[in-house]
Design a protein around this motif. Structure first.
Motif, PDB file in Angstrom:
ATOM      1  N   ARG A   1       7.551  -5.793  14.140  1.00 26.25           N
ATOM      2  CA  ARG A   1       7.974  -6.534  15.342  1.00 26.25           C
ATOM      3  C   ARG A   1       9.189  -7.415  15.033  1.00 26.25           C
ATOM      4  O   ARG A   1      10.042  -7.623  15.888  1.00 26.25           O
ATOM      5  CB  ARG A   1       6.821  -7.381  15.867  1.00 26.25           C
ATOM      6  N   LEU A   2       9.292  -7.897  13.808  1.00 23.28           N
ATOM      7  CA  LEU A   2      10.388  -8.780  13.429  1.00 23.28           C
ATOM      8  C   LEU A   2      11.615  -8.006  12.967  1.00 23.28           C
ATOM      9  O   LEU A   2      12.622  -8.618  12.605  1.00 23.28           O
ATOM     10  CB  LEU A   2       9.911  -9.721  12.317  1.00 23.28           C
ATOM     11  N   GLY A   3      11.524  -6.687  12.918  1.00 26.13           N
ATOM     12  CA  GLY A   3      12.659  -5.878  12.503  1.00 26.13           C
ATOM     13  C   GLY A   3      12.849  -5.813  11.006  1.00 26.13           C
ATOM     14  O   GLY A   3      13.930  -5.473  10.519  1.00 26.13           O
ATOM     15  N   VAL A   4      11.801  -6.119  10.260  1.00 24.98           N
ATOM     16  CA  VAL A   4      11.851  -6.094   8.790  1.00 24.98           C
ATOM     17  C   VAL A   4      11.280  -4.778   8.296  1.00 24.98           C
ATOM     18  O   VAL A   4      10.276  -4.291   8.821  1.00 24.98           O
ATOM     19  CB  VAL A   4      11.044  -7.271   8.207  1.00 24.98           C
ATOM     20  N   LEU A   5      11.906  -4.218   7.296  1.00 29.21           N
ATOM     21  CA  LEU A   5      11.411  -2.960   6.724  1.00 29.21           C
ATOM     22  C   LEU A   5      10.045  -3.201   6.076  1.00 29.21           C
ATOM     23  O   LEU A   5       9.878  -4.110   5.269  1.00 29.21           O
ATOM     24  CB  LEU A   5      12.398  -2.439   5.690  1.00 29.21           C
ATOM     25  N   VAL A   6       9.070  -2.387   6.462  1.00 28.91           N
ATOM     26  CA  VAL A   6       7.724  -2.532   5.919  1.00 28.91           C
ATOM     27  C   VAL A   6       7.305  -1.241   5.237  1.00 28.91           C
ATOM     28  O   VAL A   6       7.760  -0.161   5.607  1.00 28.91           O
ATOM     29  CB  VAL A   6       6.707  -2.883   7.034  1.00 28.91           C
ATOM     30  N   PRO A   7       6.442  -1.333   4.237  1.00 28.00           N
ATOM     31  CA  PRO A   7       5.990  -0.109   3.569  1.00 28.00           C
ATOM     32  C   PRO A   7       5.114   0.714   4.505  1.00 28.00           C
ATOM     33  O   PRO A   7       4.475   0.171   5.413  1.00 28.00           O
ATOM     34  CB  PRO A   7       5.186  -0.621   2.371  1.00 28.00           C
ATOM     35  N   PRO A   8       5.062   2.009   4.310  1.00 21.58           N
ATOM     36  CA  PRO A   8       4.212   2.855   5.148  1.00 21.58           C
ATOM     37  C   PRO A   8       2.736   2.569   4.887  1.00 21.58           C
ATOM     38  O   PRO A   8       2.361   2.066   3.825  1.00 21.58           O
ATOM     39  CB  PRO A   8       4.585   4.281   4.714  1.00 21.58           C
ATOM     40  N   LEU A   9       1.916   2.898   5.831  1.00 19.88           N
ATOM     41  CA  LEU A   9       0.480   2.655   5.691  1.00 19.88           C
ATOM     42  C   LEU A   9      -0.120   3.441   4.526  1.00 19.88           C
ATOM     43  O   LEU A   9      -1.142   3.039   3.969  1.00 19.88           O
ATOM     44  CB  LEU A   9      -0.238   2.991   6.994  1.00 19.88           C
ATOM     45  N   SER A  10       0.499   4.533   4.165  1.00 14.01           N
ATOM     46  CA  SER A  10      -0.009   5.323   3.039  1.00 14.01           C
ATOM     47  C   SER A  10       0.005   4.531   1.737  1.00 14.01           C
ATOM     48  O   SER A  10      -0.705   4.870   0.793  1.00 14.01           O
ATOM     49  CB  SER A  10       0.815   6.601   2.881  1.00 14.01           C
ATOM     50  N   ALA A  11       0.815   3.479   1.693  1.00 11.99           N
ATOM     51  CA  ALA A  11       0.918   2.655   0.485  1.00 11.99           C
ATOM     52  C   ALA A  11      -0.100   1.523   0.469  1.00 11.99           C
ATOM     53  O   ALA A  11      -0.212   0.812  -0.530  1.00 11.99           O
ATOM     54  CB  ALA A  11       2.328   2.076   0.376  1.00 11.99           C
ATOM     55  N   SER A  12      -0.829   1.342   1.567  1.00 14.00           N
ATOM     56  CA  SER A  12      -1.779   0.239   1.650  1.00 14.00           C
ATOM     57  C   SER A  12      -3.107   0.591   1.003  1.00 14.00           C
ATOM     58  O   SER A  12      -3.530   1.747   1.023  1.00 14.00           O
ATOM     59  CB  SER A  12      -2.005  -0.142   3.121  1.00 14.00           C
ATOM     60  N   ARG A  13      -3.769  -0.413   0.459  1.00 17.31           N
ATOM     61  CA  ARG A  13      -5.069  -0.252  -0.165  1.00 17.31           C
ATOM     62  C   ARG A  13      -6.097  -1.076   0.606  1.00 17.31           C
ATOM     63  O   ARG A  13      -5.744  -2.006   1.324  1.00 17.31           O
ATOM     64  CB  ARG A  13      -5.013  -0.731  -1.623  1.00 17.31           C
ATOM     65  N   PRO A  14      -7.370  -0.755   0.454  1.00 16.37           N
ATOM     66  CA  PRO A  14      -8.393  -1.542   1.164  1.00 16.37           C
ATOM     67  C   PRO A  14      -8.263  -3.047   0.897  1.00 16.37           C
ATOM     68  O   PRO A  14      -8.494  -3.854   1.809  1.00 16.37           O
ATOM     69  CB  PRO A  14      -9.705  -0.987   0.601  1.00 16.37           C
ATOM     70  N   SER A  15      -7.874  -3.430  -0.303  1.00 12.77           N
ATOM     71  CA  SER A  15      -7.765  -4.857  -0.624  1.00 12.77           C
ATOM     72  C   SER A  15      -6.642  -5.553   0.131  1.00 12.77           C
ATOM     73  O   SER A  15      -6.598  -6.788   0.195  1.00 12.77           O
ATOM     74  CB  SER A  15      -7.559  -5.036  -2.128  1.00 12.77           C
ATOM     75  N   ASP A  16      -5.739  -4.786   0.720  1.00 12.21           N
ATOM     76  CA  ASP A  16      -4.653  -5.374   1.508  1.00 12.21           C
ATOM     77  C   ASP A  16      -5.114  -5.806   2.890  1.00 12.21           C
ATOM     78  O   ASP A  16      -4.430  -6.587   3.559  1.00 12.21           O
ATOM     79  CB  ASP A  16      -3.508  -4.368   1.660  1.00 12.21           C
ATOM     80  N   TYR A  17      -6.251  -5.286   3.331  1.00 10.15           N
ATOM     81  CA  TYR A  17      -6.748  -5.583   4.668  1.00 10.15           C
ATOM     82  C   TYR A  17      -7.531  -6.884   4.663  1.00 10.15           C
ATOM     83  O   TYR A  17      -8.439  -7.067   3.859  1.00 10.15           O
ATOM     84  CB  TYR A  17      -7.608  -4.422   5.173  1.00 10.15           C
ATOM     85  N   LYS A  18      -7.195  -7.751   5.608  1.00 10.00           N
ATOM     86  CA  LYS A  18      -7.737  -9.104   5.568  1.00 10.00           C
ATOM     87  C   LYS A  18      -9.049  -9.247   6.335  1.00 10.00           C
ATOM     88  O   LYS A  18      -9.944  -9.974   5.911  1.00 10.00           O
ATOM     89  CB  LYS A  18      -6.700 -10.082   6.132  1.00 10.00           C
ATOM     90  N   TYR A  19      -9.148  -8.582   7.468  1.00  6.97           N
ATOM     91  CA  TYR A  19     -10.314  -8.764   8.339  1.00  6.97           C
ATOM     92  C   TYR A  19     -11.090  -7.453   8.416  1.00  6.97           C
ATOM     93  O   TYR A  19     -10.493  -6.386   8.584  1.00  6.97           O
ATOM     94  CB  TYR A  19      -9.893  -9.204   9.738  1.00  6.97           C
ATOM     95  N   TRP A  20     -12.410  -7.573   8.356  1.00  8.95           N
ATOM     96  CA  TRP A  20     -13.280  -6.394   8.316  1.00  8.95           C
ATOM     97  C   TRP A  20     -14.392  -6.502   9.345  1.00  8.95           C
ATOM     98  O   TRP A  20     -14.896  -7.602   9.618  1.00  8.95           O
ATOM     99  CB  TRP A  20     -13.901  -6.251   6.929  1.00  8.95           C
ATOM    100  N   GLY A  21     -14.798  -5.348   9.876  1.00 10.65           N
ATOM    101  CA  GLY A  21     -15.965  -5.284  10.721  1.00 10.65           C
ATOM    102  C   GLY A  21     -17.223  -5.141   9.896  1.00 10.65           C
ATOM    103  O   GLY A  21     -17.176  -5.081   8.662  1.00 10.65           O
ATOM    104  N   GLN A  22     -18.345  -5.046  10.584  1.00  9.61           N
ATOM    105  CA  GLN A  22     -19.639  -5.020   9.891  1.00  9.61           C
ATOM    106  C   GLN A  22     -20.058  -3.614   9.475  1.00  9.61           C
ATOM    107  O   GLN A  22     -20.975  -3.454   8.679  1.00  9.61           O
ATOM    108  CB  GLN A  22     -20.721  -5.630  10.800  1.00  9.61           C
ATOM    109  N   GLY A  23     -19.382  -2.617  10.008  1.00  2.00           N
ATOM    110  CA  GLY A  23     -19.670  -1.232   9.626  1.00  2.00           C
ATOM    111  C   GLY A  23     -20.618  -0.536  10.589  1.00  2.00           C
ATOM    112  O   GLY A  23     -21.427  -1.160  11.265  1.00  2.00           O
TER     113      GLY A  23
END
Length: 133
Positions: free
Chosen positions: A104-126
């Motif tokens: 949204r800010l126009g900054v280059l971001v890495p693709p989602l393929s590069a993300s790991r579970p530990s990068d995710y901040k908020y989680w559901g209960q499953g």
């Protein structure tokens, strides 16, 4: 921030299920939503992820061609349509939110393929998905 999954259940091999993840308390465009699963005795693995701000989508090799991720931006819901289910898909499925405001800010971001579970901040209960053979 709250994430609530639903749609899990018991299904025969070859069947389908649709999981839903309702996100609240966040600006949807600033987050990517991922689906993860964890089977007993195994590590949590990324299944699929989606960013509505740039349309970036990721599928793991094990589900590509069988699962489809989509979003209803107006309702802050991310779906995971799971077709041709296999017994090895049995697991607890979680959705999680990754803070990704750069698009949204126009900054280059890495693709989602590069993300790991530990990068995710908020989680559901499953939600449990069980596929019988």
């Amino acid at each position: 921030v709250q994430l609530v999954e639903s749609g899990g259940g018991l299904v025969q091999a070859g069947g389908s299920l649709r999981l839903s993840c309702v996100a609240s308390g966040l600006t949807f465009d600033d987050y990517a939503i991922g689906w993860f699963r964890q089977a007993p005795g195994k590590e949590r693995e990324t299944v699929s992820s989606f960013s509505s701000s740039d349309g970036n989508t990721y599928y793991s090799h094990s589900v590509k061609g069988r699962f489809t991720i989509s979003a209803d931006n107006a309702k802050n819901i991310v779906y995971l349509q799971m077709n041709s289910l296999k017994p090895e898909d049995t697991a607890v499925y979680y959705c999680a939110a990754l803070f990704r405001p750069g698009v949204r800010l126009g900054v280059l971001v890495p693709p989602l393929s590069a993300s790991r579970p530990s990068d995710y901040k908020y989680w559901g209960q499953g939600t449990q998905v069980t596929v019988s053979s």
